[in-house]
Write an enzyme that holds these catalytic residues in place. Structure first.
Site, PDB file in Angstrom:
ATOM      1  N   VAL A  71       0.859  -1.188   0.000  1.00  0.00           N
ATOM      2  CA  VAL A  71       0.000   0.000   0.000  1.00  0.00           C
ATOM      3  C   VAL A  71       0.893   1.235   0.000  1.00  0.00           C
ATOM      4  CG1 VAL A  71      -1.798   1.276   1.226  1.00  0.00           C
ATOM      5  CG2 VAL A  71      -1.809  -1.232   1.251  1.00  0.00           C
ATOM      6  N   GLU A 163      -3.392   1.605  -2.466  1.00  0.00           N
ATOM      7  CA  GLU A 163      -2.971   2.981  -2.174  1.00  0.00           C
ATOM      8  C   GLU A 163      -3.839   3.614  -1.098  1.00  0.00           C
ATOM      9  OE1 GLU A 163      -5.582   5.096  -2.946  1.00  0.00           O
ATOM     10  OE2 GLU A 163      -6.561   3.357  -3.847  1.00  0.00           O
ATOM     11  N   GLY A 305     -10.303   1.448  -1.644  1.00  0.00           N
ATOM     12  CA  GLY A 305      -8.865   1.499  -1.891  1.00  0.00           C
ATOM     13  C   GLY A 305      -8.135   0.645  -0.871  1.00  0.00           C
ATOM     14  N   GLU A 306      -6.936   1.073  -0.501  1.00  0.00           N
ATOM     15  CA  GLU A 306      -6.091   0.366   0.482  1.00  0.00           C
ATOM     16  C   GLU A 306      -5.597  -0.992  -0.010  1.00  0.00           C
ATOM     17  OE1 GLU A 306      -8.014  -0.106   4.267  1.00  0.00           O
ATOM     18  OE2 GLU A 306      -8.578   2.001   4.425  1.00  0.00           O
ATOM     19  N   GLY A 307      -5.906  -1.357  -1.256  1.00  0.00           N
ATOM     20  CA  GLY A 307      -5.567  -2.693  -1.731  1.00  0.00           C
ATOM     21  C   GLY A 307      -6.579  -3.750  -1.339  1.00  0.00           C
TER      22      GLY A 307
END
Length: 339
Positions: A71, A163, A305-307
């Site tokens: 991330v 991300e 997000g955050e993967g």
């Protein structure tokens, strides 16, 4: 650095000369697949996933033993234009939350037995406001791509890219508009919750940024430099490094896909080793995947997000590899094959 002394030249050369697929490994996987104790094709897309793993790892019995979620976190000067309901300080606060184990991605990594690394990309120094200036100069952008390449340094056999960055769906929309055309409305979505006046300012920022930098937008790496963010540059670097080291990649949502899109625009084969873990609820993401000819694994209405989507998809990839390597053949099991 290349002989010309321009920081991007080494990356342009790398993108032009990436290692290709291992078709022998792919063929071996497909030959074994038809001998396993199941009707041919009955595992559907799982069978294609195993072939993809073999193609890009070069292993005839691909396995996933060290999956990693990386991330990348960055801040963006364009947030000064009041385009998002959250202040940029939230990026650093969420990085601390990742470190403390309190975010959604932490729980998904625990559930799926995935490693997690978080990369803080100079959060105290936001990129330039893209409505007024380039996000980065060439040296900074290239150095950030090189930093992203270090994501695989500890060793992994499946890299999931994600991300964190307040304002980065605005950045992703600007990149998509610059690379693939259309209108701002085609690519801009609510992100973390921009509606009403916030959405109008977000649309205006994307239009203004793309118009301002138009003379530089014929080169995908210049698109990244002018309109991108540090986390997006780092993700692009990580994707390239994974290709060089025969590591398949799962890309997460809209923002991570924008990083992949920069490489795709430079060389469509540059992301053949990438699978897209999900299509997010951010409306531009589905369009972006279609432009790149990519079919996501999951469609769960997520937009965090955050993967997170990539991490969920990683479990499917792990299961596909285990089915292929662990299943008995008809001969081994004493099961009659089809006539």
């Amino acid at each position: 650095m290349s002989a010309s002394g321009l920081p991007f030249d080494d990356f342009r050369e790398l993108i032009r000369n990436l290692p290709g697929p291992d078709l022998g490994a792919e063929r071996a996987v497909r030959e074994r697949e038809v001998t396993l104790t199941k009707p041919a094709g009955s595992l559907g897309r799982l069978e294609e996933i195993v072939a993809w793993l073999a193609t890009w790892t070069g292993k005839r019995t691909p396995q996933v033993n060290r999956p990693l979620v990386a991330v990348f976190a960055g801040n963006h000067g364009v947030t000064a234009k009041n385009i998002t309901p959250f202040p940029p300080s939230v990026t650093a606060q969420m990085v601390e939350n990742f470190a403390a184990g309190g975010a959604a991605i932490n729980q998904i990594c625990i559930a799926n037995d995935l490693g997690l690394k978080v990369f803080d990309l100079a959060l105290e120094h936001p990129t330039g406001d893209i409505t007024e200036e380039a996000a980065m100069d060439e040296r900074t952008c290239a150095a950030t791509m090189a930093f992203g390449m270090e994501a695989i340094a500890g060793g992994t056999d499946l890299l999931c890219i994600g991300e964190m960055g307040i304002g980065n769906t605005t950045i992703a929309a600007a990149i998509a508009l610059a690379l693939f055309g259309g209108t701002a409305e085609d690519w801009v979505g609510p992100g973390t919750g921009s509606t009403g006046e916030l959405m109008q300012r977000k649309l205006a920022a994307v239009r203004l940024a793309v118009a301002l930098h138009q003379p530089h937008l014929q080169d995908p790496l210049e698109v990244l430099r002018c309109l991108g963010g540090r986390e997006i540059a780092a993700m692009a670097g990580a994707i390239l490094a994974a290709r060089m080291e025969k590591i398949p990649v799962i890309v997460d949502g809209f923002v991570a896909s924008a990083a992949a899109a920069v490489l795709y625009a430079a060389n469509p084969e540059a992301i053949d080793h990438c699978m897209f873990g999900q299509v997010s609820a951010e409306p531009g993401h589905r369009k972006l995947l279609a432009k790149m000819g990519k079919e996501p694994l999951l469609d769960l209405g997520m937009r965090l997000g955050e993967g997170t989507g990539a991490a969920l998809a990683a479990n499917i990839v792990k299961a596909a590899a285990l089915c292929h390597s662990g299943m008995a053949t008809f001969e081994q099991a004493g099961v009659s094959a089809s006539k």
